[in-house]
Design a protein around this motif. Sequence first.
Motif, PDB file in Angstrom:
ATOM      1  N   ASP A 245       0.837  -1.203   0.000  1.00 16.63           N
ATOM      2  CA  ASP A 245       0.000   0.000   0.000  1.00 16.63           C
ATOM      3  C   ASP A 245       0.872   1.253   0.000  1.00 16.63           C
ATOM      4  OD1 ASP A 245      -2.237  -1.469  -0.028  1.00 16.63           O
ATOM      5  OD2 ASP A 245      -2.976  -0.890   1.955  1.00 16.63           O
ATOM      6  N   GLY A 246       1.990   1.176   0.744  1.00 20.91           N
ATOM      7  CA  GLY A 246       2.914   2.312   0.803  1.00 20.91           C
ATOM      8  C   GLY A 246       3.503   2.595  -0.571  1.00 20.91           C
ATOM      9  N   ASP A 247       3.865   1.533  -1.300  1.00 18.43           N
ATOM     10  CA  ASP A 247       4.440   1.716  -2.646  1.00 18.43           C
ATOM     11  C   ASP A 247       3.413   2.364  -3.579  1.00 18.43           C
ATOM     12  OD1 ASP A 247       6.663   0.429  -1.679  1.00 18.43           O
ATOM     13  OD2 ASP A 247       6.074  -1.536  -2.490  1.00 18.43           O
ATOM     14  N   LEU A 248       2.168   1.876  -3.468  1.00 12.84           N
ATOM     15  CA  LEU A 248       1.109   2.426  -4.332  1.00 12.84           C
ATOM     16  C   LEU A 248       0.870   3.893  -4.029  1.00 12.84           C
ATOM     17  CD1 LEU A 248      -1.417  -0.534  -4.051  1.00 12.84           C
ATOM     18  CD2 LEU A 248      -0.434   0.280  -6.188  1.00 12.84           C
ATOM     19  N   LEU A 249       0.765   4.195  -2.720  1.00  7.54           N
ATOM     20  CA  LEU A 249       0.449   5.568  -2.346  1.00  7.54           C
ATOM     21  C   LEU A 249       1.606   6.509  -2.694  1.00  7.54           C
ATOM     22  CD1 LEU A 249      -1.785   7.245  -1.155  1.00  7.54           C
ATOM     23  CD2 LEU A 249      -0.782   6.962   1.105  1.00  7.54           C
ATOM     24  N   ARG A 250       2.831   6.014  -2.525  1.00  4.97           N
ATOM     25  CA  ARG A 250       3.999   6.857  -2.851  1.00  4.97           C
ATOM     26  C   ARG A 250       3.993   7.179  -4.346  1.00  4.97           C
ATOM     27  NH1 ARG A 250       7.217   3.810  -0.466  1.00  4.97           N
ATOM     28  NH2 ARG A 250       6.801   4.709   1.555  1.00  4.97           N
ATOM     29  N   ALA A 251       3.728   6.161  -5.161  1.00  4.37           N
ATOM     30  CA  ALA A 251       3.722   6.392  -6.614  1.00  4.37           C
ATOM     31  C   ALA A 251       2.604   7.369  -6.985  1.00  4.37           C
ATOM     32  CB  ALA A 251       3.520   5.062  -7.348  1.00  4.37           C
ATOM     33  N   ALA A 252       1.435   7.200  -6.355  1.00  7.66           N
ATOM     34  CA  ALA A 252       0.296   8.080  -6.647  1.00  7.66           C
ATOM     35  C   ALA A 252       0.642   9.512  -6.251  1.00  7.66           C
ATOM     36  CB  ALA A 252      -0.935   7.602  -5.882  1.00  7.66           C
ATOM     37  N   CYS A 253       1.214   9.625  -5.083  1.00  8.16           N
ATOM     38  CA  CYS A 253       1.542  10.934  -4.533  1.00  8.16           C
ATOM     39  C   CYS A 253       2.615  11.631  -5.389  1.00  8.16           C
ATOM     40  CB  CYS A 253       2.045  10.673  -3.121  1.00  8.16           C
ATOM     41  SG  CYS A 253       2.184  12.105  -2.156  1.00  8.16           S
ATOM     42  N   ASP A 254       3.666  10.881  -5.745  1.00  5.41           N
ATOM     43  CA  ASP A 254       4.738  11.465  -6.571  1.00  5.41           C
ATOM     44  C   ASP A 254       4.185  11.950  -7.902  1.00  5.41           C
ATOM     45  OD1 ASP A 254       6.491  10.884  -4.616  1.00  5.41           O
ATOM     46  OD2 ASP A 254       7.469   9.194  -5.640  1.00  5.41           O
ATOM     47  N   ALA A 255       3.322  11.113  -8.504  1.00  2.75           N
ATOM     48  CA  ALA A 255       2.768  11.489  -9.808  1.00  2.75           C
ATOM     49  C   ALA A 255       1.952  12.768  -9.661  1.00  2.75           C
ATOM     50  CB  ALA A 255       1.906  10.350 -10.358  1.00  2.75           C
ATOM     51  N   CYS A 256       1.142  12.855  -8.597  1.00  3.81           N
ATOM     52  CA  CYS A 256       0.286  14.049  -8.406  1.00  3.81           C
ATOM     53  C   CYS A 256       1.146  15.285  -8.156  1.00  3.81           C
ATOM     54  CB  CYS A 256      -0.677  13.837  -7.245  1.00  3.81           C
ATOM     55  SG  CYS A 256      -2.013  12.723  -7.674  1.00  3.81           S
ATOM     56  N   VAL A 257       2.164  15.125  -7.352  1.00  8.27           N
ATOM     57  CA  VAL A 257       3.024  16.275  -7.062  1.00  8.27           C
ATOM     58  C   VAL A 257       3.697  16.759  -8.350  1.00  8.27           C
ATOM     59  CG1 VAL A 257       5.157  16.927  -5.870  1.00  8.27           C
ATOM     60  CG2 VAL A 257       3.384  15.652  -4.653  1.00  8.27           C
ATOM     61  N   ARG A 258       3.943  15.824  -9.266  1.00 14.80           N
ATOM     62  CA  ARG A 258       4.627  16.207 -10.504  1.00 14.80           C
ATOM     63  C   ARG A 258       3.670  16.512 -11.650  1.00 14.80           C
ATOM     64  NH1 ARG A 258       8.804  11.826 -11.734  1.00 14.80           N
ATOM     65  NH2 ARG A 258       9.083  13.159 -13.543  1.00 14.80           N
ATOM     66  N   GLY A 259       2.412  16.762 -11.351  1.00 15.33           N
ATOM     67  CA  GLY A 259       1.528  17.316 -12.378  1.00 15.33           C
ATOM     68  C   GLY A 259       0.429  16.419 -12.908  1.00 15.33           C
ATOM     69  N   VAL A 260       0.388  15.137 -12.461  1.00 15.01           N
ATOM     70  CA  VAL A 260      -0.744  14.296 -12.872  1.00 15.01           C
ATOM     71  C   VAL A 260      -1.905  14.693 -11.965  1.00 15.01           C
ATOM     72  CG1 VAL A 260      -1.594  11.911 -13.010  1.00 15.01           C
ATOM     73  CG2 VAL A 260       0.790  12.423 -13.566  1.00 15.01           C
ATOM     74  N   ARG A 261      -3.078  14.944 -12.544  1.00 20.12           N
ATOM     75  CA  ARG A 261      -4.158  15.483 -11.696  1.00 20.12           C
ATOM     76  C   ARG A 261      -4.745  14.435 -10.766  1.00 20.12           C
ATOM     77  NH1 ARG A 261      -8.863  18.284 -14.124  1.00 20.12           N
ATOM     78  NH2 ARG A 261      -9.349  18.692 -11.962  1.00 20.12           N
ATOM     79  N   ARG A 262      -4.861  13.210 -11.246  1.00 18.80           N
ATOM     80  CA  ARG A 262      -5.542  12.190 -10.458  1.00 18.80           C
ATOM     81  C   ARG A 262      -4.801  10.870 -10.525  1.00 18.80           C
ATOM     82  NH1 ARG A 262     -10.838  14.572 -11.368  1.00 18.80           N
ATOM     83  NH2 ARG A 262     -10.434  16.394 -10.135  1.00 18.80           N
ATOM     84  N   ALA A 263      -4.710  10.185  -9.411  1.00 20.43           N
ATOM     85  CA  ALA A 263      -4.200   8.824  -9.411  1.00 20.43           C
ATOM     86  C   ALA A 263      -5.250   7.953  -8.732  1.00 20.43           C
ATOM     87  CB  ALA A 263      -2.872   8.755  -8.682  1.00 20.43           C
ATOM     88  N   HIS A 264      -5.595   6.853  -9.375  1.00 14.88           N
ATOM     89  CA  HIS A 264      -6.642   5.979  -8.843  1.00 14.88           C
ATOM     90  C   HIS A 264      -6.011   4.649  -8.454  1.00 14.88           C
ATOM     91  CE1 HIS A 264      -9.841   8.467 -10.844  1.00 14.88           C
ATOM     92  NE2 HIS A 264      -8.798   8.766 -11.594  1.00 14.88           N
ATOM     93  N   ILE A 265      -6.397   4.142  -7.308  1.00 13.54           N
ATOM     94  CA  ILE A 265      -5.936   2.817  -6.880  1.00 13.54           C
ATOM     95  C   ILE A 265      -7.190   1.965  -6.730  1.00 13.54           C
ATOM     96  CG2 ILE A 265      -4.708   1.529  -5.098  1.00 13.54           C
ATOM     97  CD1 ILE A 265      -3.288   4.284  -4.477  1.00 13.54           C
ATOM     98  N   ILE A 266      -7.319   0.962  -7.608  1.00 16.44           N
ATOM     99  CA  ILE A 266      -8.574   0.200  -7.632  1.00 16.44           C
ATOM    100  C   ILE A 266      -8.291  -1.298  -7.653  1.00 16.44           C
ATOM    101  CG2 ILE A 266      -9.847   2.037  -8.780  1.00 16.44           C
ATOM    102  CD1 ILE A 266      -9.577   0.532 -11.387  1.00 16.44           C
ATOM    103  N   SER A 267      -9.355  -2.068  -7.523  1.00 16.54           N
ATOM    104  CA  SER A 267      -9.219  -3.516  -7.403  1.00 16.54           C
ATOM    105  C   SER A 267      -9.099  -4.189  -8.772  1.00 16.54           C
ATOM    106  CB  SER A 267     -10.452  -4.055  -6.686  1.00 16.54           C
ATOM    107  OG  SER A 267     -10.565  -5.440  -6.893  1.00 16.54           O
ATOM    108  N   TYR A 268      -8.192  -5.179  -8.846  1.00 14.71           N
ATOM    109  CA  TYR A 268      -8.162  -5.990 -10.071  1.00 14.71           C
ATOM    110  C   TYR A 268      -9.123  -7.173  -9.942  1.00 14.71           C
ATOM    111  CZ  TYR A 268      -4.698  -8.721  -7.365  1.00 14.71           C
ATOM    112  OH  TYR A 268      -4.056  -9.411  -6.395  1.00 14.71           O
ATOM    113  N   ALA A 269      -9.660  -7.359  -8.739  1.00 13.92           N
ATOM    114  CA  ALA A 269     -10.507  -8.535  -8.510  1.00 13.92           C
ATOM    115  C   ALA A 269     -11.989  -8.234  -8.713  1.00 13.92           C
ATOM    116  CB  ALA A 269     -10.276  -9.060  -7.098  1.00 13.92           C
ATOM    117  N   ASP A 270     -12.400  -6.968  -8.534  1.00 12.38           N
ATOM    118  CA  ASP A 270     -13.822  -6.645  -8.679  1.00 12.38           C
ATOM    119  C   ASP A 270     -14.145  -6.346 -10.129  1.00 12.38           C
ATOM    120  OD1 ASP A 270     -13.888  -6.805  -6.009  1.00 12.38           O
ATOM    121  OD2 ASP A 270     -14.043  -4.642  -5.627  1.00 12.38           O
ATOM    122  N   ASP A 271     -15.033  -7.148 -10.684  1.00 14.24           N
ATOM    123  CA  ASP A 271     -15.431  -6.925 -12.070  1.00 14.24           C
ATOM    124  C   ASP A 271     -16.106  -5.558 -12.168  1.00 14.24           C
ATOM    125  OD1 ASP A 271     -15.683  -7.539 -14.684  1.00 14.24           O
ATOM    126  OD2 ASP A 271     -17.418  -8.850 -14.443  1.00 14.24           O
TER     127      ASP A 271
END
Length: 332
Positions: A136-162
Amino acid sequence: LESRLSMGLVNSPMHNARIRVSSGNYVAARPVGVLDGIDFGHTGRVRRVDVGGIEKLLELGHIVLLPPLGYSPTGDAFNLSYEDVGGQVAAALQAEKLIMYTGNQGLLDDDSQLMRELSARQASDRLAAGMVHGHDGDLLRAACDACVRGVRRAHIISYADDGALLEELFTRDGSGTLVSSDNYEQIRQARVEDIGGILELIQPLEEQGVLVRRSREMLETEIGSFVVAERDGTIVGCAALYHYPDESAGELSCFAVDQAYRRAGRGDEILAMIEKLAKGQGIQRLFALTTQTEHWFRERGFQPSTVRELPGLKLASYNSQRNSKVFVKVLA
Ligand SMILES: CC(C)(COP(=O)(O)OP(=O)(O)OC[C@H]1O[C@@H](n2cnc3c(N)ncnc32)[C@H](O)[C@@H]1OP(=O)(O)O)[C@@H](O)C(=O)NCCC(=O)NCCS
């Protein structure tokens, strides 16, 4: 993934789809090195992204598939984390969105509850406080870094839920966790572009007789008096503050929260904003006229008042047929 994207069986939705998938040495890597005495060998981090190369392929209509592998100028190959590759590539391309998949519905808090949305700042505070662990830390860090560097939104979602992706992208609340670089929801002064959203919000209430009718032209003239609650580009709440400077009085009017978003404190937040603006304008008595929301106001410090107490100009336009009750709050 390449083989799936190459499918074309007659009885599949991929029939006749000719999707070109390209991979290559678009990500340069450097070794993680030795950490706490442990040599991480061929484990690496993203060093650089070949934006020009990727963009050319995108222009040609290819899907660019980047594996979590990177190459270094020394000719070595490194094993990278997919979160690192995703986040860095999204930032380098200034992508609109970064979408990452995980085994859970999204990121969960300490009580195993889904965290629906976080600003980049909240995300980085949680990371700094050591509140997010492991993958979870790796995911959130990547999301956060991307947002800080100009990506407006980062989504973390399930690969298991259809359907998780469709739900995330096409419903207002989404299905997983959203990390955003801007304020996902804010209460702010209204602008002319908000008029359409305000009308959509108040029209059903006007039809029910809860709010007084306002035409688009009226809203255009009065838009400077409005505040709106905006959520992901949609107006979910509004209120107007009319100022009667001769009597140091104001009126809270056209106060509404979208039915789907009630009972979450938005009404209170909008009222707090109106009171703050009112105080800034030197308003000492804030009036509200209501037919069906008496108790809401009374529970928030408004006292019953009378029509005669209304500021002169308001009194002149008071609609006695509506027979609204008058409440007033003295602003400290
Ligand atoms: C009044 C309104 C703006 C409140 O918005 P909100 O975002 O739900 O407000 P909050 O979340 O801050 O407050 C919710 C609380 O108010 C209560 N409430 C909602 N409408 C109420 C009403 N008409 N009378 C009394 N209480 C009411 C809710 O029951 C809830 O309290 P509870 O959780 O203790 O039961 C919203 O209900 C609305 O848009 N109503 C229709 C328009 C309207 O009446 N506007 C006022 C005209 S002057």
